[in-house]
Design a protein around this motif. Structure first.
Motif, PDB file in Angstrom:
ATOM      1  N   ASN A 215       0.906  -1.357   0.042  1.00 29.28           N
ATOM      2  CA  ASN A 215       0.139  -0.069   0.111  1.00 29.28           C
ATOM      3  C   ASN A 215       0.948   1.205  -0.178  1.00 29.28           C
ATOM      4  O   ASN A 215       1.099   1.709   1.026  1.00 29.28           O
ATOM      5  N   ALA A 216       1.479   1.663  -1.173  1.00 37.10           N
ATOM      6  CA  ALA A 216       2.426   2.707  -1.016  1.00 37.10           C
ATOM      7  C   ALA A 216       2.079   3.370  -2.465  1.00 37.10           C
ATOM      8  O   ALA A 216       2.443   2.844  -3.589  1.00 37.10           O
ATOM      9  N   GLY A 217       1.557   4.641  -2.608  1.00 30.61           N
ATOM     10  CA  GLY A 217       1.626   5.254  -3.983  1.00 30.61           C
ATOM     11  C   GLY A 217       0.021   5.154  -4.326  1.00 30.61           C
ATOM     12  O   GLY A 217      -0.874   5.811  -4.552  1.00 30.61           O
ATOM     13  N   ILE A 218      -0.357   3.464  -4.344  1.00 31.35           N
ATOM     14  CA  ILE A 218      -1.530   3.055  -4.701  1.00 31.35           C
ATOM     15  C   ILE A 218      -1.477   1.663  -4.433  1.00 31.35           C
ATOM     16  O   ILE A 218      -0.491   0.954  -4.364  1.00 31.35           O
ATOM     17  N   PRO A 219      -2.621   1.099  -4.020  1.00 33.03           N
ATOM     18  CA  PRO A 219      -2.443  -0.329  -3.277  1.00 33.03           C
ATOM     19  C   PRO A 219      -2.107  -1.147  -4.821  1.00 33.03           C
ATOM     20  O   PRO A 219      -2.806  -1.113  -5.835  1.00 33.03           O
ATOM     21  N   THR A 220      -0.985  -1.921  -4.657  1.00 30.16           N
ATOM     22  CA  THR A 220      -0.596  -2.749  -5.669  1.00 30.16           C
ATOM     23  C   THR A 220      -0.291  -4.290  -5.062  1.00 30.16           C
ATOM     24  O   THR A 220       0.251  -4.487  -4.134  1.00 30.16           O
ATOM     25  N   ILE A 221      -0.491  -5.213  -6.188  1.00 25.21           N
ATOM     26  CA  ILE A 221      -0.291  -6.578  -6.132  1.00 25.21           C
ATOM     27  C   ILE A 221       0.831  -6.794  -7.075  1.00 25.21           C
ATOM     28  O   ILE A 221       0.605  -6.620  -8.291  1.00 25.21           O
ATOM     29  N   PHE A 222       1.856  -7.373  -6.409  1.00 26.45           N
ATOM     30  CA  PHE A 222       3.104  -7.660  -7.412  1.00 26.45           C
ATOM     31  C   PHE A 222       3.361  -9.021  -7.415  1.00 26.45           C
ATOM     32  O   PHE A 222       3.271  -9.774  -6.184  1.00 26.45           O
ATOM     33  N   LEU A 223       3.422  -9.825  -8.648  1.00 25.52           N
ATOM     34  CA  LEU A 223       3.633 -11.007  -8.733  1.00 25.52           C
ATOM     35  C   LEU A 223       4.784 -11.208  -9.553  1.00 25.52           C
ATOM     36  O   LEU A 223       5.274 -10.486 -10.037  1.00 25.52           O
ATOM     37  N   ASN A 224       5.567 -12.591  -9.506  1.00 24.41           N
ATOM     38  CA  ASN A 224       6.456 -12.917 -10.174  1.00 24.41           C
ATOM     39  C   ASN A 224       6.078 -13.352 -11.705  1.00 24.41           C
ATOM     40  O   ASN A 224       5.216 -14.152 -11.861  1.00 24.41           O
ATOM     41  N   ALA A 225       6.661 -12.689 -12.899  1.00 21.48           N
ATOM     42  CA  ALA A 225       6.110 -12.886 -13.963  1.00 21.48           C
ATOM     43  C   ALA A 225       6.479 -14.516 -14.298  1.00 21.48           C
ATOM     44  O   ALA A 225       5.547 -15.099 -15.016  1.00 21.48           O
ATOM     45  N   ALA A 226       7.241 -15.014 -14.062  1.00 17.90           N
ATOM     46  CA  ALA A 226       7.571 -16.405 -14.455  1.00 17.90           C
ATOM     47  C   ALA A 226       6.370 -17.270 -13.701  1.00 17.90           C
ATOM     48  O   ALA A 226       6.238 -18.405 -14.655  1.00 17.90           O
ATOM     49  N   ASP A 227       6.100 -17.179 -12.539  1.00 22.90           N
ATOM     50  CA  ASP A 227       4.731 -17.801 -12.260  1.00 22.90           C
ATOM     51  C   ASP A 227       3.445 -17.789 -12.814  1.00 22.90           C
ATOM     52  O   ASP A 227       2.547 -18.677 -12.941  1.00 22.90           O
ATOM     53  N   LEU A 228       3.569 -16.688 -13.950  1.00 20.51           N
ATOM     54  CA  LEU A 228       2.399 -16.631 -14.576  1.00 20.51           C
ATOM     55  C   LEU A 228       2.611 -17.168 -16.014  1.00 20.51           C
ATOM     56  O   LEU A 228       1.916 -16.822 -16.988  1.00 20.51           O
ATOM     57  N   GLY A 229       3.841 -17.623 -16.235  1.00 26.98           N
ATOM     58  CA  GLY A 229       4.310 -17.850 -17.647  1.00 26.98           C
ATOM     59  C   GLY A 229       4.894 -16.516 -18.672  1.00 26.98           C
ATOM     60  O   GLY A 229       4.854 -16.743 -19.834  1.00 26.98           O
ATOM     61  N   TYR A 230       5.293 -15.576 -17.730  1.00 29.76           N
ATOM     62  CA  TYR A 230       5.734 -14.450 -18.654  1.00 29.76           C
ATOM     63  C   TYR A 230       7.029 -14.236 -18.331  1.00 29.76           C
ATOM     64  O   TYR A 230       7.659 -14.959 -17.224  1.00 29.76           O
ATOM     65  N   THR A 231       7.942 -13.328 -19.122  1.00 32.89           N
ATOM     66  CA  THR A 231       9.204 -13.039 -18.662  1.00 32.89           C
ATOM     67  C   THR A 231       9.417 -11.866 -18.094  1.00 32.89           C
ATOM     68  O   THR A 231      10.373 -11.289 -17.160  1.00 32.89           O
ATOM     69  N   GLY A 232       8.243 -10.788 -18.157  1.00 33.28           N
ATOM     70  CA  GLY A 232       8.306  -9.329 -17.764  1.00 33.28           C
ATOM     71  C   GLY A 232       8.864  -8.574 -18.910  1.00 33.28           C
ATOM     72  O   GLY A 232       8.786  -7.436 -18.841  1.00 33.28           O
ATOM     73  N   ALA A 233       9.135  -9.083 -20.007  1.00 36.43           N
ATOM     74  CA  ALA A 233       9.499  -8.268 -20.997  1.00 36.43           C
ATOM     75  C   ALA A 233       8.241  -8.104 -22.288  1.00 36.43           C
ATOM     76  O   ALA A 233       8.389  -7.406 -23.199  1.00 36.43           O
ATOM     77  N   GLU A 234       6.950  -8.438 -21.598  1.00 32.71           N
ATOM     78  CA  GLU A 234       6.030  -8.428 -22.539  1.00 32.71           C
ATOM     79  C   GLU A 234       5.725  -6.891 -23.073  1.00 32.71           C
ATOM     80  O   GLU A 234       5.900  -5.860 -22.195  1.00 32.71           O
ATOM     81  N   LEU A 235       5.090  -6.842 -24.137  1.00 32.49           N
ATOM     82  CA  LEU A 235       4.527  -5.626 -24.672  1.00 32.49           C
ATOM     83  C   LEU A 235       2.796  -5.569 -24.591  1.00 32.49           C
ATOM     84  O   LEU A 235       2.551  -6.555 -24.432  1.00 32.49           O
ATOM     85  N   GLN A 236       2.337  -4.501 -24.822  1.00 28.80           N
ATOM     86  CA  GLN A 236       0.688  -4.330 -24.958  1.00 28.80           C
ATOM     87  C   GLN A 236       0.118  -5.456 -25.504  1.00 28.80           C
ATOM     88  O   GLN A 236      -0.823  -6.331 -25.279  1.00 28.80           O
ATOM     89  N   PRO A 237       0.698  -5.569 -26.806  1.00 28.08           N
ATOM     90  CA  PRO A 237      -0.131  -6.521 -27.770  1.00 28.08           C
ATOM     91  C   PRO A 237      -0.142  -8.070 -27.386  1.00 28.08           C
ATOM     92  O   PRO A 237      -0.667  -8.898 -27.525  1.00 28.08           O
ATOM     93  N   ASP A 238       1.037  -8.229 -26.501  1.00 30.31           N
ATOM     94  CA  ASP A 238       1.138  -9.871 -25.927  1.00 30.31           C
ATOM     95  C   ASP A 238       0.029 -10.141 -25.036  1.00 30.31           C
ATOM     96  O   ASP A 238      -0.220 -11.287 -24.820  1.00 30.31           O
ATOM     97  N   ILE A 239      -0.637  -9.138 -24.341  1.00 33.84           N
ATOM     98  CA  ILE A 239      -1.236  -9.422 -23.398  1.00 33.84           C
ATOM     99  C   ILE A 239      -2.760  -8.906 -23.648  1.00 33.84           C
ATOM    100  O   ILE A 239      -3.891  -9.394 -23.574  1.00 33.84           O
ATOM    101  N   ASN A 240      -3.064  -7.695 -24.047  1.00 38.08           N
ATOM    102  CA  ASN A 240      -4.321  -6.952 -24.441  1.00 38.08           C
ATOM    103  C   ASN A 240      -5.247  -7.545 -25.421  1.00 38.08           C
ATOM    104  O   ASN A 240      -6.561  -7.304 -25.349  1.00 38.08           O
ATOM    105  N   GLY A 241      -4.455  -8.491 -26.386  1.00 36.33           N
ATOM    106  CA  GLY A 241      -5.286  -9.095 -26.998  1.00 36.33           C
ATOM    107  C   GLY A 241      -5.767 -10.746 -26.852  1.00 36.33           C
ATOM    108  O   GLY A 241      -6.455 -11.471 -27.361  1.00 36.33           O
ATOM    109  N   ASP A 242      -5.564 -10.941 -25.496  1.00 36.65           N
ATOM    110  CA  ASP A 242      -5.583 -12.230 -24.741  1.00 36.65           C
ATOM    111  C   ASP A 242      -6.658 -12.179 -23.733  1.00 36.65           C
ATOM    112  O   ASP A 242      -6.477 -11.957 -22.592  1.00 36.65           O
ATOM    113  N   ALA A 243      -7.877 -12.660 -24.164  1.00 29.65           N
ATOM    114  CA  ALA A 243      -8.877 -12.458 -23.139  1.00 29.65           C
ATOM    115  C   ALA A 243      -8.804 -13.238 -22.029  1.00 29.65           C
ATOM    116  O   ALA A 243      -9.176 -12.963 -20.945  1.00 29.65           O
ATOM    117  N   ARG A 244      -8.199 -14.631 -22.198  1.00 30.67           N
ATOM    118  CA  ARG A 244      -7.832 -15.312 -20.970  1.00 30.67           C
ATOM    119  C   ARG A 244      -7.074 -14.760 -20.083  1.00 30.67           C
ATOM    120  O   ARG A 244      -7.104 -14.847 -19.000  1.00 30.67           O
TER     121      ARG A 244
END
Length: 395
Positions: A215-244
């Protein structure tokens, strides 16, 4: 004979602040019905921005059809001692008739000092002829102090300069922002609402995820990219077109909000889109930013991607950058570990548009972490000023 009322005009300024832009008003310039919180004010701002728009374009308003450009700000001379200006921020939904007043916009905070100075909301005695004006801002949404250091030339706000901010095409003058005591928000108060640096967050349909709930600046939930199948290098099209993926992030956000004590039930998250934010972190790696500019692993301490209003953000929300700064300064959080662990007062992180350096001062008091301030540099610029027009019966 027409029964349609004419348009009315309201003094307003269209400003960029950081990587966002919005319509800025002085409280005194709003129609009387909109000078206090409530339905009339919300309806007015919705109409100004062009929402709700089922086409998702905000063609008939000032909004830019993204969360970064669907924003309104109301400023007044401050009623609080030791402050110059009161700053109220409204995040205007695009496709629904909803203005979210639950959080701050850190990016637009960079424009508040400039607008307040130009709009006569700061005592002239506090403004140097040349140098830097210190504008003390009371952020009304979250009850926090922000100090903006605004450059002044010949008595006027200096807007042009050579400070470059990734996510903003053209350089401008640097505005330094200090977010004081960013963690002690009204809701729960503690910087870590659960009392832990890392939690096991159970999300139905997703699984159990490691999460830093801060709870600093704004309440935020931080996750590890790898736990979600990501690297952290994603751009908007990698995620925003993926409804799931978007549905997964919204489920994580809803259940994280319950764990943070922000809502009672995950179903309540739909009425609270602006907060909390969800972000994921990864260790440094090479990637190409959305502009085509390469970001080298050696240029950053970690990678961060964040979602705002249900979509991956094109750069980084200023408030989430405060959360990143705070979490990075506290050894053991997922953000700190992604950056390599240990004590650190500043980090440079990679986001979809490039990199950003943020800092924070953290200290342990009676077994509780406290962030005394978070620091970052932004820029701001007036894009247009004059009047906005809305139909006289719009609110």
């Amino acid at each position: 004979m027409s029964h349609h009322p004419p348009q009315i005009r309201i003094p307003a300024t269209y400003m960029r602040g950081g990587t966002s832009k919005g319509v800025f008003f002085r409280l005194q310039d709003l129609p009387p019905a909109a000078q206090q919180p409530g339905a009339a004010r919300d309806r007015l701002l919705l109409r100004v921005i062009g929402s709700p728009d089922p086409y998702g374009k905000q063609t008939d308003g000032m909004g830019g059809a993204t969360s970064s450009t669907s924003k309104a700000v109301i400023l007044a001379r401050s009623t609080r001692p030791e402050h110059d200006v009161d700053y109220l921020f409204g995040q205007v939904a695009i496709d629904s008739a909803f203005v979210d007043w639950s959080g701050n916009c850190g990016n637009l905070s960079a424009a508040v000092g400039s607008f307040a100075l130009a709009g006569g909301l700061v005592d002239a005695a506090r403004v140097p002829r040349n140098g830097v004006a210190t504008v003390r801002i009371w952020q009304m949404n979250i009850g926090k102090t922000i100090v903006a250091h605004v450059p002044i030339s010949d008595g006027q706000v200096q807007e042009t300069g050579d400070f470059e901010l990734d996510g903003v095409t053209f350089p401008a003058a640097e505005v330094q922002l200090e977010f004081l005591d960013p963690a002690e928000e009204g809701e729960g108060g503690a910087i870590f609402p659960t009392g832990r640096l890392v939690d096991d967050l159970a999300v139905p349909g997703v699984g159990v995820l490691k999460a830093t709930l801060i709870n600093a600046g704004i309440p935020t939930i931080f996750l590890n990219a790898a736990d979600l199948g990501y690297t952290g290098a994603e751009l908007q099209p990698d995620i925003n077109g993926d409804a799931r993926a978007l549905a997964m992030f919204e489920a994580i956000r809803a259940h994280g909000a319950v764990r943070m004590g922000l809502i009672r039930d995950a179903a309540d998250a739909a009425g609270r889109q602006h907060t909390p934010k969800v972000a994921f972190v990864g260790p440094p790696r090479d990637y190409v930013a959305s502009s085509g500019k390469p970001v080298r692993a050696g240029d950053v301490d970690l990678l961060v991607r964040a979602l705002s209003m249900g979509k991956l953000h094109h750069a980084m929300m200023g408030t989430a950058a405060v959360a990143i700064a705070a979490a990075a300064a506290i050894p053991g959080t997922l953000v700190n570990l992604a950056a390599g662990g240990g004590a650190r007062s500043a980090v440079r992180f990679g986001h979809p548009s490039g990199t950003l350096r943020v800092g924070a001062e953290a200290r342990l008091e009676d077994g509780q972490w406290r962030i005394t301030k978070a620091l970052m540099s932004r820029s701001a610029r007036v894009l247009m000023e004059g009047w906005v027009r809305v139909p006289g019966d719009a609110f």
